[in-house]
Design a protein around this motif. Structure first.
Motif, PDB file in Angstrom:
ATOM      1  N   VAL A 192      -2.051  13.532   5.915  1.00  0.00           N
ATOM      2  CA  VAL A 192      -2.478  12.228   6.438  1.00  0.00           C
ATOM      3  C   VAL A 192      -1.731  11.155   5.644  1.00  0.00           C
ATOM      4  O   VAL A 192      -1.639  11.244   4.412  1.00  0.00           O
ATOM      5  N   ALA A 193      -1.191  10.169   6.338  1.00  0.00           N
ATOM      6  CA  ALA A 193      -0.537   9.042   5.677  1.00  0.00           C
ATOM      7  C   ALA A 193      -1.557   7.942   5.427  1.00  0.00           C
ATOM      8  O   ALA A 193      -2.199   7.456   6.363  1.00  0.00           O
ATOM      9  N   VAL A 194      -1.720   7.578   4.168  1.00  0.00           N
ATOM     10  CA  VAL A 194      -2.572   6.441   3.792  1.00  0.00           C
ATOM     11  C   VAL A 194      -1.645   5.247   3.579  1.00  0.00           C
ATOM     12  O   VAL A 194      -0.706   5.311   2.781  1.00  0.00           O
ATOM     13  N   VAL A 195      -1.905   4.173   4.307  1.00  0.00           N
ATOM     14  CA  VAL A 195      -0.970   3.049   4.379  1.00  0.00           C
ATOM     15  C   VAL A 195      -1.679   1.761   3.971  1.00  0.00           C
ATOM     16  O   VAL A 195      -2.810   1.500   4.407  1.00  0.00           O
ATOM     17  N   MET A 196      -1.013   0.962   3.145  1.00  0.00           N
ATOM     18  CA  MET A 196      -1.578  -0.328   2.728  1.00  0.00           C
ATOM     19  C   MET A 196      -0.460  -1.198   2.155  1.00  0.00           C
ATOM     20  O   MET A 196       0.658  -0.735   1.902  1.00  0.00           O
ATOM     21  N   ASN A 197      -0.783  -2.460   1.930  1.00  0.00           N
ATOM     22  CA  ASN A 197       0.111  -3.379   1.245  1.00  0.00           C
ATOM     23  C   ASN A 197      -0.467  -3.719  -0.115  1.00  0.00           C
ATOM     24  O   ASN A 197      -1.688  -3.745  -0.302  1.00  0.00           O
ATOM     25  N   LEU A 198       0.420  -3.961  -1.080  1.00  0.00           N
ATOM     26  CA  LEU A 198       0.003  -4.178  -2.460  1.00  0.00           C
ATOM     27  C   LEU A 198       0.644  -5.431  -3.037  1.00  0.00           C
ATOM     28  O   LEU A 198       1.803  -5.752  -2.730  1.00  0.00           O
ATOM     29  N   ALA A 199      -0.100  -6.113  -3.893  1.00  0.00           N
ATOM     30  CA  ALA A 199       0.476  -7.108  -4.793  1.00  0.00           C
ATOM     31  C   ALA A 199       0.548  -6.469  -6.177  1.00  0.00           C
ATOM     32  O   ALA A 199      -0.286  -5.609  -6.517  1.00  0.00           O
ATOM     33  N   HIS A 200       1.546  -6.861  -6.989  1.00  0.00           N
ATOM     34  CA  HIS A 200       1.693  -6.244  -8.312  1.00  0.00           C
ATOM     35  C   HIS A 200       2.278  -7.242  -9.297  1.00  0.00           C
ATOM     36  O   HIS A 200       2.875  -8.264  -8.902  1.00  0.00           O
ATOM     37  N   THR A 201       2.123  -6.944 -10.567  1.00  0.00           N
ATOM     38  CA  THR A 201       2.489  -7.913 -11.607  1.00  0.00           C
ATOM     39  C   THR A 201       3.948  -7.830 -12.023  1.00  0.00           C
ATOM     40  O   THR A 201       4.473  -8.774 -12.621  1.00  0.00           O
ATOM     41  N   GLN A 202       4.622  -6.720 -11.747  1.00  0.00           N
ATOM     42  CA  GLN A 202       6.028  -6.570 -12.113  1.00  0.00           C
ATOM     43  C   GLN A 202       6.912  -6.638 -10.870  1.00  0.00           C
ATOM     44  O   GLN A 202       6.493  -6.260  -9.775  1.00  0.00           O
ATOM     45  N   SER A 203       8.141  -7.073 -11.038  1.00  0.00           N
ATOM     46  CA  SER A 203       9.079  -7.184  -9.918  1.00  0.00           C
ATOM     47  C   SER A 203       9.528  -5.805  -9.439  1.00  0.00           C
ATOM     48  O   SER A 203       9.762  -4.900 -10.252  1.00  0.00           O
ATOM     49  N   SER A 260       3.151   3.118 -13.273  1.00  0.00           N
ATOM     50  CA  SER A 260       3.095   1.717 -13.731  1.00  0.00           C
ATOM     51  C   SER A 260       4.428   0.989 -13.621  1.00  0.00           C
ATOM     52  O   SER A 260       4.643  -0.024 -14.296  1.00  0.00           O
ATOM     53  N   ILE A 261       5.324   1.455 -12.748  1.00  0.00           N
ATOM     54  CA  ILE A 261       6.632   0.797 -12.644  1.00  0.00           C
ATOM     55  C   ILE A 261       6.519  -0.618 -12.074  1.00  0.00           C
ATOM     56  O   ILE A 261       7.406  -1.449 -12.292  1.00  0.00           O
ATOM     57  N   LEU A 262       5.427  -0.910 -11.366  1.00  0.00           N
ATOM     58  CA  LEU A 262       5.221  -2.247 -10.812  1.00  0.00           C
ATOM     59  C   LEU A 262       4.057  -2.963 -11.489  1.00  0.00           C
ATOM     60  O   LEU A 262       3.600  -4.004 -11.003  1.00  0.00           O
ATOM     61  N   GLY A 263       3.581  -2.426 -12.601  1.00  0.00           N
ATOM     62  CA  GLY A 263       2.497  -3.054 -13.329  1.00  0.00           C
ATOM     63  C   GLY A 263       1.159  -2.866 -12.642  1.00  0.00           C
ATOM     64  O   GLY A 263       0.936  -1.903 -11.902  1.00  0.00           O
ATOM     65  N   LYS A 264       0.267  -3.811 -12.884  1.00  0.00           N
ATOM     66  CA  LYS A 264      -1.064  -3.755 -12.290  1.00  0.00           C
ATOM     67  C   LYS A 264      -0.982  -4.014 -10.795  1.00  0.00           C
ATOM     68  O   LYS A 264      -0.258  -4.902 -10.339  1.00  0.00           O
ATOM     69  N   MET A 265      -1.735  -3.247 -10.004  1.00  0.00           N
ATOM     70  CA  MET A 265      -1.671  -3.331  -8.546  1.00  0.00           C
ATOM     71  C   MET A 265      -2.987  -3.849  -7.972  1.00  0.00           C
ATOM     72  O   MET A 265      -4.065  -3.534  -8.478  1.00  0.00           O
ATOM     73  N   THR A 266      -2.868  -4.630  -6.893  1.00  0.00           N
ATOM     74  CA  THR A 266      -4.022  -5.119  -6.148  1.00  0.00           C
ATOM     75  C   THR A 266      -3.798  -4.835  -4.679  1.00  0.00           C
ATOM     76  O   THR A 266      -2.726  -5.181  -4.133  1.00  0.00           O
ATOM     77  N   VAL A 267      -4.755  -4.195  -4.034  1.00  0.00           N
ATOM     78  CA  VAL A 267      -4.629  -3.905  -2.601  1.00  0.00           C
ATOM     79  C   VAL A 267      -4.776  -5.200  -1.812  1.00  0.00           C
ATOM     80  O   VAL A 267      -5.721  -5.976  -2.021  1.00  0.00           O
ATOM     81  N   ASP A 268      -3.834  -5.442  -0.917  1.00  0.00           N
ATOM     82  CA  ASP A 268      -3.809  -6.655  -0.101  1.00  0.00           C
ATOM     83  C   ASP A 268      -4.095  -6.282   1.350  1.00  0.00           C
ATOM     84  O   ASP A 268      -3.231  -5.756   2.047  1.00  0.00           O
ATOM     85  N   GLY A 269      -5.328  -6.515   1.805  1.00  0.00           N
ATOM     86  CA  GLY A 269      -5.661  -6.202   3.192  1.00  0.00           C
ATOM     87  C   GLY A 269      -6.332  -4.848   3.335  1.00  0.00           C
ATOM     88  O   GLY A 269      -6.868  -4.274   2.387  1.00  0.00           O
ATOM     89  N   ASP A 270      -6.259  -4.316   4.540  1.00  0.00           N
ATOM     90  CA  ASP A 270      -6.956  -3.076   4.869  1.00  0.00           C
ATOM     91  C   ASP A 270      -6.196  -1.846   4.371  1.00  0.00           C
ATOM     92  O   ASP A 270      -4.972  -1.872   4.200  1.00  0.00           O
ATOM     93  N   VAL A 271      -6.941  -0.770   4.168  1.00  0.00           N
ATOM     94  CA  VAL A 271      -6.372   0.555   3.890  1.00  0.00           C
ATOM     95  C   VAL A 271      -6.509   1.372   5.168  1.00  0.00           C
ATOM     96  O   VAL A 271      -7.603   1.567   5.676  1.00  0.00           O
ATOM     97  N   GLN A 272      -5.371   1.821   5.710  1.00  0.00           N
ATOM     98  CA  GLN A 272      -5.371   2.567   6.962  1.00  0.00           C
ATOM     99  C   GLN A 272      -4.910   3.998   6.706  1.00  0.00           C
ATOM    100  O   GLN A 272      -4.254   4.285   5.692  1.00  0.00           O
TER     101      GLN A 272
END
Length: 414
Positions: A192-203, A260-272
């Motif tokens: 099953v593919a779990v799909v979402m968008n993320l915000a993160h602290t590192q570039s 942790s290559i992108l630092g701290k992560m925050t889920v942005d929106g729904d998890v599908q």
């Protein structure tokens, strides 16, 4: 009615080209046919402006979209994919080396660009509505007749629409394909593919990173700013665990899997989540009918191949339609559709086979298969001509001349 495209339509209408489905493949097919001079109807209940997923458009696709006049509006909404990194995170005895593909090796600014599906659909829909040769008919096709000289559909609200060619972009459960009697090969994956968008602290540094897990890829693809899209392929049980986690716990788990290559992560929106499966139509054409996109082929979201393959369907068909228009030939003729079939078959089979093989190689515990996969990635990391060939074929199959592959065994060669 045409152009700005209301949903109104008379009880009977006749067009040159009839496109069923208003996803990206259907919208681009309607635009392409209309720009070639054909009176085109686009039949669909509506356009999806709420899809939270993203699409990575590779170079061949951005070139095509530029040619139909929409890429300049999509570019500001996208993030470049300058590097593609593959990391073996299986923890198995035989592991592949890390491989990074850099677009600079091909003298390209980027391999492609990633953007949100809702932005892609909106720009394509606006372009189609502004095209005088496109008529939007907001209805659902329910009945089909494929005759010697025309294709005709009946909609659920009683409209009848005829055209010399029907282009089916109505998805993996296509009614048009079924009505034409075109069979399919289907298969399922235990994933099953779990799909979402993320915000993160590192570039993300414009780098797409694909961690290969034993359950499938964990792929982070850049979006604008410090944001990325994620496709995490899991077992059904693993997918359910992720979806049921409280957000803080899920975000910590994702950061752990991403090392942790992108630092701290925050889920942005729904998890599908979406069960993974595959499909190939046994033919991409029938009487007065051409299949494009997921009506013709479906496979797992690996290597950004899905929509890019569908856009190559549209590009191939569009070229044949333009030639027919220039010579005043029938756009739905048996000859044109036979040429479309021949042009698309190898590309579809090769892409489907490659994605299927890579996905299954991650799932197997067989040491010989793991060794072969590791050897292939090792050669890609060490042998420059092979690495560049793989990059060329990945972004624009058949577009670049094939180099001679002489393995550089001399010291220092790359």
């Amino acid at each position: 009615m045409t152009g700005t495209g209301t949903s109104a339509a008379t009880a009977e209408q006749t067009f040159d080209i009839l496109v069923i489905g208003a996803g990206p493949s259907g919208l681009t097919a309607a635009l392409t046919a209309a720009q070639a001079g054909y009176r085109t109807a686009l039949v669909a209940p509506g356009v999806n402006f709420t899809d939270g997923r993203t699409t990575a458009l590779l170079q061949a696709s951005t070139d095509f979209l530029s040619g139909i006049g929409v890429w300049e509006k999509l570019l500001p909404l996208s993030a470049p994919l300058i590097r593609m990194r593959m990391v073996d995170a299986t923890g198995r005895l035989i592991r592949a080396p890390e491989v990074t593909f850099d677009s600079a090796e091909l003298d390209l600014d980027a391999f492609g660009y990633n953007l949100r599906n809702r932005d892609l659909n909106r720009v394509l829909e606006e372009a189609a509505r502004a095209e005088p040769n496109v008529t939007f008919i907001e209805a659902t096709a329910s009945g089909f007749v494929f005759g010697d000289t025309f294709a005709q559909i009946t909609t659920t609200d009683g409209q009848q629409i005829s055209a010399r060619l029907c282009v089916a972009a109505d998805g993996r459960k296509s009614l048009a394909r079924e009505a034409a009697g075109i069979g399919v090969n289907r298969w399922d994956y235990p994933q099953v593919a779990v799909v979402m968008n993320l915000a993160h602290t590192q570039s993300h540094q414009d780098t797409s990173t694909e961690f290969h897990q034993t359950t499938g890829p964990f792929t982070l693809v850049p979006l604008q700013g410090r944001n990325s899209s994620l496709v995490c392929v899991e077992t059904p049980e693993g997918a359910e665990r992720l979806r049921s986690m409280p957000r803080p716990e899920l975000e910590r788990e994702l950061e752990r899997r991403a090392h942790s290559i992108l630092g701290k992560m925050t889920v942005d929106g729904d998890v599908q989540s979406f069960p993974l499966s595959g499909l190939t139509a046994k033919s991409v054409s029938g009487q007065r009918l051409a299949l494009i996109g997921e009506t013709a082929h479906v496979f797992p979201p690996i290597g950004a191949q899905g929509l890019n393959l569908g856009l190559r369907d549209v590009q191939s068909l569009g070229k044949l339609l333009a030639e027919a228009r220039a010579q005043d030939l029938d756009p739905g003729s048996e000859d044109l559709l036979a040429r479309y079939e021949a042009d698309r078959r190898t590309d579809i089979v090769s892409r489907t086979t490659a994605v299927d093989a890579l996905n299954r190689s991650l799932l197997t515990d067989l040491l010989p298969v793991q060794a072969m996969r590791s050897a292939g990635l090792y050669l890609a990391s060490r042998v420059g001509p092979l690495r560049r060939l793989l990059m060329r074929e990945g972004i624009a199959p058949g577009k670049f001349p094939k180099p001679k592959l002489s393995l550089p065994f001399r010291k220092g060669a790359a």
